[in-house]
Write a protein that holds these residues in place. Structure first.
Motif, mmCIF file in Angstrom:
data_model
loop_
_atom_site.group_PDB
_atom_site.id
_atom_site.type_symbol
_atom_site.label_atom_id
_atom_site.label_comp_id
_atom_site.label_asym_id
_atom_site.label_seq_id
_atom_site.Cartn_x
_atom_site.Cartn_y
_atom_site.Cartn_z
ATOM 1 N N SER A 143 0.867 -1.178 0.000
ATOM 2 C CA SER A 143 0.000 0.000 0.000
ATOM 3 C C SER A 143 0.900 1.224 0.000
ATOM 4 O O SER A 143 2.034 1.173 0.494
ATOM 5 C CB SER A 143 -0.907 0.019 1.230
ATOM 6 N N ASP A 177 1.568 7.271 -4.921
ATOM 7 C CA ASP A 177 0.238 7.836 -5.080
ATOM 8 C C ASP A 177 -0.138 8.031 -6.542
ATOM 9 O O ASP A 177 -1.328 8.149 -6.868
ATOM 10 C CB ASP A 177 0.144 9.181 -4.350
ATOM 11 N N THR A 209 -5.713 3.023 -8.308
ATOM 12 C CA THR A 209 -6.184 2.203 -7.189
ATOM 13 C C THR A 209 -6.057 0.725 -7.476
ATOM 14 O O THR A 209 -5.674 -0.068 -6.607
ATOM 15 C CB THR A 209 -7.656 2.549 -6.873
ATOM 16 N N TRP A 225 -3.027 -1.484 -6.517
ATOM 17 C CA TRP A 225 -2.835 -1.940 -5.139
ATOM 18 C C TRP A 225 -3.850 -2.999 -4.721
ATOM 19 O O TRP A 225 -3.649 -3.673 -3.710
ATOM 20 C CB TRP A 225 -2.928 -0.749 -4.177
ATOM 21 N N GLU A 226 -4.903 -3.154 -5.460
ATOM 22 C CA GLU A 226 -5.971 -4.065 -5.069
ATOM 23 C C GLU A 226 -5.677 -5.510 -5.452
ATOM 24 O O GLU A 226 -4.974 -5.778 -6.427
ATOM 25 C CB GLU A 226 -7.297 -3.616 -5.705
#
Length: 309
Positions: A206, A275, A279, A282-283
């Motif tokens: 993360s 960043d 998304t 990272w999932e």
């Protein structure tokens, strides 16, 4: 007294070359554990460790390392504090330090230090110098003794007791590198197997956790150059995924410490780069299994055949 090893002592196999022998060496652990060192032998080993610390401290290699380590650590530093020198090194306050204070920006103790795979420093010259550098890192970065955690499935009882006597924490279980963090943490993993680095990345997959991770270990760039792309993508996919994000600074080259710190770099994972990833990057991070890996290079949990306490 000279800190240099006696003639022939450098014949100890380097950690990088010796990784593949780790599984075979597990079979010999019960015999080593049964050995009891005499007081004189224990004192001799401790003296050799102290000599290694002082030799490194006065070396050009350490001076060059300091520049990079200082720059990286300052990212996590705030107000100055007096560094807590390890009792093993014979100091209790800043007046006992033997390094040049103007070379180090003292910072508030915000880092934990986790060390995996340092090996049998009681018998290996290579491991002994790697432990010496760990003492210098602890001293320089002002990491408290109880904030310094170590594990190696090959540690002997004498080695574990020595580390505990130094105030450090010897982990009881083989984490296989799967340690989640919740604060800035320096992982010291010289010449460890690739699966250990991959596991560490997975467990902290993360932006929040990786941004707090500093890793001293085998060069990720070197792994990318040496491994076939298909192997890196299939077996060590977290190393593969993080390559474009990683900022890496190589340790200085040193003929004196070639077998000790070769292919070693400091790795950081800047928050701005983390960043920037979507998304979905990272999932769904699945735990690595290595079922199809023929040469895993690490001793997995349950293979130790002895109690780590």
């Amino acid at each position: 007294m000279s800190a240099c090893p006696a003639e022939g002592e450098w014949k100890t196999i380097s950690k990088k070359k010796g990784i593949k022998k780790r599984r075979e060496n597990v079979r010999n652990i019960p015999h080593r554990e049964a050995e009891v060192l005499s007081v004189a032998e224990g004192e001799r080993i401790q003296q050799k460790i102290k000599e290694a610390v002082e030799e490194l401290r006065s070396s050009e290699f350490w001076t060059d390392c300091l520049e990079t380590i200082q720059r990286v650590a300052n990212t996590y530093c705030t107000a100055p504090l007096a560094p807590p020198l390890s009792p093993f090194l014979g100091g209790e306050g800043p007046e006992s330090l033997e390094y040049k204070k103007d070379n180090i920006d003292h910072c508030q103790n915000t880092l934990d230090l986790v060390c995996y795979g340092i090996g049998n420093f009681a018998s290996s010259v290579t491991s002994r110098y790697q432990l010496a550098l760990l003492f210098l890192l602890q001293e320089t970065l002002q990491i408290s003794q109880d904030g310094c955690l170590l594990f190696d499935p090959l540690f002997t009882e004498w080695e574990k007791r020595f580390l505990k006597d130094c105030g450090m924490v010897v982990l009881k279980e083989n984490e296989e590198g799967k340690r989640p963090i919740n604060k800035p943490t320096l992982f010291y993993m010289i010449h460890c197997g690739k699966a250990l680095y991959n596991n560490l990345l997975w467990k902290n997959w993360s932006p929040q956790k990786l941004a707090q991770t500093i890793l001293i270990g085998n060069s990720f760039k070197g792994m990318e150059e040496r491994l076939p792309a298909r192997v890196l993508q299939r077996v060590y996919k977290y190393i593969n995924h993080i390559l474009a994000i990683t900022e890496e600074a190589a340790f200085p080259s040193s003929s004196r410490y070639m077998d000790v710190f070769n292919d070693t770099s400091i790795h950081q994972f800047p928050r701005r780069k983390l960043d920037a990833k979507p998304t979905e990057f990272w999932e769904g991070a699945a735990e690595p299994t290595y079922q199809e890996c023929e040469d895993l290079e690490i001793i997995q949990k349950g293979m130790e055949w002895f109690s780590v306490s």
